[in-house]
Design an enzyme around this catalytic site. Structure first.
Site, short mmCIF file in Angstrom:
data_model
loop_
_atom_site.label_atom_id
_atom_site.label_comp_id
_atom_site.label_asym_id
_atom_site.label_seq_id
_atom_site.Cartn_x
_atom_site.Cartn_y
_atom_site.Cartn_z
N ILE A 49 38.90 88.80 58.34
CA ILE A 49 40.12 89.10 59.09
C ILE A 49 39.83 89.60 60.50
O ILE A 49 40.71 89.62 61.36
CB ILE A 49 40.99 90.15 58.35
N LYS A 56 31.82 92.84 60.67
CA LYS A 56 32.80 91.87 60.19
C LYS A 56 33.70 92.58 59.18
O LYS A 56 33.24 93.41 58.39
CB LYS A 56 32.10 90.69 59.50
N ASP A 175 40.00 104.36 72.08
CA ASP A 175 40.25 102.93 71.87
C ASP A 175 41.68 102.69 71.38
O ASP A 175 41.91 102.04 70.36
CB ASP A 175 39.25 102.36 70.87
#
Length: 339
Positions: A49, A56, A175
C-alpha cells in the site's frame, strides 16, 4: 537478541541496578516473522500500500490477543534498517507510538525483530490516507465535503496540540502532510509518525530554543523556511506545515503547485483575491459554492498566521484548534440559515 532489542537495552543480568531499562517488549506486542509473513501472504506485492526509501507497507489481518485486527505492516528495508539512521527511526516509531495515547494519533499494534528484520505494525486506516481521499482517481468515490475537511483539520490540530503540550517534553512531528494523516472508518484523522520526529524542550520551559538537526527533514512544500535555511526546528515548524496543509485542503492542490500555478507572492494576496469572488482555479472546484464567506475569511486568516515567515508570529496549535472549531461553527450556522 534482535537488533531492536539491543538498541533498547533489553534486560540485564546484573542485579545491582535498582531500575533496569525497560525492554521493547514492555512497550508493545511482539510478533514473530512467521506470523507477519503469513498475514501478508509472504509480503506479496498485491498487498503493498506504500513504499519509501526506508520501508514498504503492506495491508494485513492478524490476531492480537484473540482479536482479529486489520493492520498495516511496515517492513524496513534491510540495508537502511541496520544503519544507525534506520535504527533511530524505528526506535522513534516505537517510542512515540507506544507512549502517546490520543484519538488523533496513530497507535502502534506491535513490532517484529527477528532474523535482522525490523517491522512495525499499526492499525490499518479503512479510509486510507488524507492524500488518497484528496487525490482519488475513482470518480465514483464520495468526495470530501468542505465540512468534512474542516473536521479533519480540527482532529489533526488536536493531535499536534497534544504532541506540543500534552506530554512532559514537546514532540516535534516534522512531517505533517496528507500522506501522514490516516482516516479510520468514521473519518477520524490519526497522525502517524515517520521516524523523523524529535523531542523538544520541556513544555514548562518559557524560552523555546531551536534544536539543530544534521539535515533538513520533512516534505518539500511543508517545511518551514527557518528549518529549510539552517536545519533548526521548534514546534512552530509543525505549525507552518499545518498551515500548508490548510491551504491544500481548501485549494485541492499541493502547496508548491499553488504558488507555481498562481504565482502569488504571499498568502495574503491569495486570501484577498479569492475573497473578492474570483475563486475559479484557486480553490478546489468541488468546494465552489459550499464555503460561507465569513467562514472563508476566518479560515484564510488562520492559514495566513500559520504560514508566517517569522516563527514567533505563528500561533500555538491550541489556539489554532480553537479557531478552527469556531470556523466549523460558522459554517454550520450558515448551512442552517441556507436550509
Amino acid at each position: 537478541m534482535g537488533i531492536l532489542s539491543k538498541l533498547f537495552g533489553g534486560s540485564s543480568s546484573s542485579t545491582s541496578r535498582k531500575q533496569p531499562s525497560a525492554t521493547v517488549e514492555d512497550l508493545c506486542h511482539r510478533f514473530s516473522l512467521q506470523q507477519l509473513r503469513k498475514s501478508t501472504d509472504g509480503f506479496d506485492e498485491s498487498r503493498l500500500i506504500a513504499e519509501t526509501d526506508l520501508s514498504k507497507e503492506y495491508r494485513a489481518s492478524i490476531s492480537v490477543n484473540g482479536e482479529l485486527k486489520h493492520v498495516t505492516v511496515q517492513r524496513l528495508r534491510q540495508e537502511p534498517a541496520i544503519s544507525s539512521y534506520g535504527l533511530i527511526s524505528c526506535k522513534n516509531n516505537i517510542i512515540f507510538r507506544c507512549q502517546l495515547h490520543h484519538p488523533n494519533l496513530a497507535s502502534l499494534v506491535g513490532f517484529c525483530d527477528d532474523h535482522n528484520e525490523l517491522i512495525v505494525v499499526y492499525d490499518y486506516p479503512l479510509k486510507g490516507s488524507l492524500h488518497d481521499q484528496l487525490y482519488r482517481t475513482d470518480r465514483n468515490s464520495p468526495t470530501l465535503s468542505w465540512k468534512r475537511r474542516l473536521e479533519i483539520s480540527i482532529g489533526v490540530a488536536r493531535g499536534l496540540h497534544h504532541l506540543h503540550s500534552g506530554t512532559k517534553r514537546t514532540i516535534i512531528h516534522l512531517d505533517v502532510t496528507p500522506d501522514s494523516i490516516l482516516l479510520d472508518e468514521n473519518w477520524v484523522p490519526k497522525l502517524k509518525f515517520s521516524g523523523i520526529s524529535v523531542k523538544g524542550p520541556k513544555f514548562s520551559e518559557k524560552e523555546v530554543r531551536p534544536i539543530e538537526l544534521r539535515s533538513v527533514e520533512g516534505t518539500y512544500g511543508y517545511v518551514a523556511p527557518e528549518h529549510m535555511m539552517n536545519a533548526e526546528v521548534t514546534h512552530k515548524c509543525d505549525v507552518y506545515s499545518f498551515g500548508a496543509l490548510l491551504l491544500e485542503l481548501i485549494c485541492g492542490k499541493h502547496p508548491f503547485h499553488i504558488w507555481r500555478l498562481h504565482q502569488f507572492p504571499n498568502i495574503k494576496e491569495l486570501s484577498n483575491l479569492a475573497g473578492t469572488g474570483n475563486v475559479e482555479g484557486i480553490i478546489d472546484e468541488i468546494l465552489v459554492g459550499e464555503i460561507a464567506p465569513q467562514c472563508w475569511e476566518s479560515y484564510m486568516e488562520i492559514t495566513e498566521f500559520c504560514l508566517s515567515q517569522n516563527p514567533n508570529k505563528r500561533p500555538d496549535m491550541g489556539e489554532v484548534k480553537v479557531q478552527l472549531e469556531h470556523v466549523l461553527q460558522l459554517q454550520e450556522e450558515a448551512d442552517t440559515n441556507r436550509a
